[in-house]
Design a protein around this motif. Structure first.
Motif, PDB file in Angstrom:
ATOM      1  N   ILE A 146      -0.775  80.365  26.007  1.00 15.01           N
ATOM      2  CA  ILE A 146      -0.389  79.719  24.750  1.00 15.01           C
ATOM      3  C   ILE A 146      -1.645  79.129  24.128  1.00 15.01           C
ATOM      4  N   ARG A 147      -1.894  79.466  22.842  1.00 17.12           N
ATOM      5  CA  ARG A 147      -3.046  78.911  22.130  1.00 17.12           C
ATOM      6  C   ARG A 147      -2.536  78.082  20.954  1.00 17.12           C
ATOM      7  N   ILE A 148      -2.836  76.816  20.996  1.00 16.80           N
ATOM      8  CA  ILE A 148      -2.393  75.873  19.971  1.00 16.80           C
ATOM      9  C   ILE A 148      -3.598  75.544  19.095  1.00 16.80           C
ATOM     10  N   PRO A 149      -3.438  75.536  17.760  1.00 13.30           N
ATOM     11  CA  PRO A 149      -4.570  75.223  16.878  1.00 13.30           C
ATOM     12  C   PRO A 149      -5.162  73.851  17.195  1.00 13.30           C
ATOM     13  N   ALA A 150      -6.477  73.736  17.077  1.00 11.72           N
ATOM     14  CA  ALA A 150      -7.164  72.476  17.352  1.00 11.72           C
ATOM     15  C   ALA A 150      -6.685  71.367  16.425  1.00 11.72           C
ATOM     16  N   SER A 151      -6.205  71.736  15.226  1.00 10.71           N
ATOM     17  CA  SER A 151      -5.737  70.727  14.267  1.00 10.71           C
ATOM     18  C   SER A 151      -4.387  70.135  14.657  1.00 10.71           C
ATOM     19  N   ASP A 152      -3.702  70.753  15.604  1.00 12.19           N
ATOM     20  CA  ASP A 152      -2.412  70.242  16.069  1.00 12.19           C
ATOM     21  C   ASP A 152      -2.683  69.132  17.084  1.00 12.19           C
ATOM     22  N   LEU A 153      -2.262  67.924  16.775  1.00  9.75           N
ATOM     23  CA  LEU A 153      -2.552  66.780  17.629  1.00  9.75           C
ATOM     24  C   LEU A 153      -1.630  66.669  18.831  1.00  9.75           C
ATOM     25  N   ILE A 154      -0.572  67.477  18.862  1.00  8.42           N
ATOM     26  CA  ILE A 154       0.375  67.446  19.970  1.00  8.42           C
ATOM     27  C   ILE A 154       0.218  68.727  20.777  1.00  8.42           C
ATOM     28  N   GLY A 155      -0.057  68.620  22.048  1.00  3.81           N
ATOM     29  CA  GLY A 155      -0.151  69.781  22.919  1.00  3.81           C
ATOM     30  C   GLY A 155      -1.560  70.304  23.053  1.00  3.81           C
ATOM     31  N   HIS A 156      -1.740  71.161  24.059  1.00  6.51           N
ATOM     32  CA  HIS A 156      -3.035  71.766  24.353  1.00  6.51           C
ATOM     33  C   HIS A 156      -2.838  73.235  24.697  1.00  6.51           C
ATOM     34  N   SER A 157      -3.858  74.033  24.426  1.00  8.75           N
ATOM     35  CA  SER A 157      -3.823  75.442  24.798  1.00  8.75           C
ATOM     36  C   SER A 157      -3.893  75.570  26.308  1.00  8.75           C
ATOM     37  N   GLY A 158      -3.347  76.667  26.822  1.00 10.41           N
ATOM     38  CA  GLY A 158      -3.431  76.885  28.258  1.00 10.41           C
ATOM     39  C   GLY A 158      -2.511  77.974  28.726  1.00 10.41           C
ATOM     40  N   ASP A 159      -2.403  78.087  30.027  1.00 10.17           N
ATOM     41  CA  ASP A 159      -1.566  79.095  30.665  1.00 10.17           C
ATOM     42  C   ASP A 159      -0.447  78.402  31.425  1.00 10.17           C
ATOM     43  N   VAL A 160       0.699  79.054  31.473  1.00  9.83           N
ATOM     44  CA  VAL A 160       1.828  78.496  32.219  1.00  9.83           C
ATOM     45  C   VAL A 160       2.596  79.635  32.881  1.00  9.83           C
ATOM     46  N   GLY A 161       2.946  79.403  34.117  1.00 12.81           N
ATOM     47  CA  GLY A 161       3.770  80.347  34.847  1.00 12.81           C
ATOM     48  C   GLY A 161       5.072  79.664  35.213  1.00 12.81           C
ATOM     49  N   SER A 162       6.111  80.434  35.347  1.00  7.44           N
ATOM     50  CA  SER A 162       7.388  79.831  35.734  1.00  7.44           C
ATOM     51  C   SER A 162       8.172  80.780  36.625  1.00  7.44           C
ATOM     52  N   LEU A 163       8.989  80.180  37.452  1.00 10.80           N
ATOM     53  CA  LEU A 163       9.916  80.899  38.306  1.00 10.80           C
ATOM     54  C   LEU A 163      11.257  80.219  38.097  1.00 10.80           C
ATOM     55  N   SER A 164      12.233  80.975  37.595  1.00 10.08           N
ATOM     56  CA  SER A 164      13.519  80.354  37.278  1.00 10.08           C
ATOM     57  C   SER A 164      14.679  81.148  37.870  1.00 10.08           C
ATOM     58  N   TYR A 165      15.739  80.433  38.123  1.00  9.93           N
ATOM     59  CA  TYR A 165      16.972  81.006  38.649  1.00  9.93           C
ATOM     60  C   TYR A 165      18.045  80.796  37.591  1.00  9.93           C
ATOM     61  N   LYS A 166      18.835  81.839  37.323  1.00  7.48           N
ATOM     62  CA  LYS A 166      19.896  81.750  36.333  1.00  7.48           C
ATOM     63  C   LYS A 166      21.206  82.188  36.968  1.00  7.48           C
ATOM     64  N   TYR A 167      22.226  81.388  36.741  1.00  6.25           N
ATOM     65  CA  TYR A 167      23.561  81.731  37.209  1.00  6.25           C
ATOM     66  C   TYR A 167      24.512  81.674  36.026  1.00  6.25           C
ATOM     67  N   SER A 168      25.320  82.694  35.866  1.00  4.55           N
ATOM     68  CA  SER A 168      26.291  82.766  34.789  1.00  4.55           C
ATOM     69  C   SER A 168      27.674  83.016  35.396  1.00  4.55           C
ATOM     70  N   THR A 169      28.663  82.285  34.926  1.00  5.92           N
ATOM     71  CA  THR A 169      30.012  82.466  35.458  1.00  5.92           C
ATOM     72  C   THR A 169      30.638  83.760  34.977  1.00  5.92           C
TER      73      THR A 169
END
Length: 152
Positions: A120-143
């Protein structure tokens, strides 16, 4: 929409005519949403806009303008998001580049595990958040029961 056997092609375009006073040089017509989608039994490719609800940590209810592909259990999203979802409302933000993808493995007809990685690359002018990488592992259950339905 064009359907040929198990394959389909779908084109979607939404134009907005802005009302009221405009800034100098601002156009009264805007392309709010557009997509070109090709779907086969094994592959789904979408160009331009797609609503992505992948993970609360990465892409959670965002419209990404770019390239999207799903083939078998693999998926890729790459493009810019300029709106964010917050409690069901779409709020405009500065364009943020997002690129990545992952793999979804079905554990049963009602559950799956998904591993994904995004840059994710966030513009330098955006004062909220930072650029970087993120990984996730998620579990989903649906009835398997659509929301708003009741089981008898």
């Amino acid at each position: 929409m064009k359907i040929h056997g198990d394959d389909r092609t779908h084109v979607h375009i939404v134009e907005t005519n802005l009302l009221g006073p405009l800034a100098p040089g601002q156009s009264r017509i805007a392309l709010s949403s557009a997509s070109y989608q090709i779907v086969t039994p094994r592959r789904d490719i979408t160009l331009v806009d797609q609503y992505v609800d992948e993970s609360p940590l990465v892409l959670n209810g965002s419209v990404v303008r770019g390239f999207h592909m799903r083939q078998d259990n693999w998926f890729v999203h790459a493009g810019y998001t300029t709106v964010a979802a917050f409690q069901g409302l779409f709020l405009p933000t500065q364009p943020e580049l997002i690129a990545g993808g992952g793999y979804r493995h079905a554990l049963s007809t009602n559950s799956s595990v998904t591993a994904s990685f995004y840059h994710i690359r966030i513009p330098a002018s955006d004062l909220i958040g930072h650029s970087g990488d993120v990984g996730s592992l998620s579990y989903k259950y649906s009835t398997g029961i659509p929301s708003g339905s009741s089981e008898t």
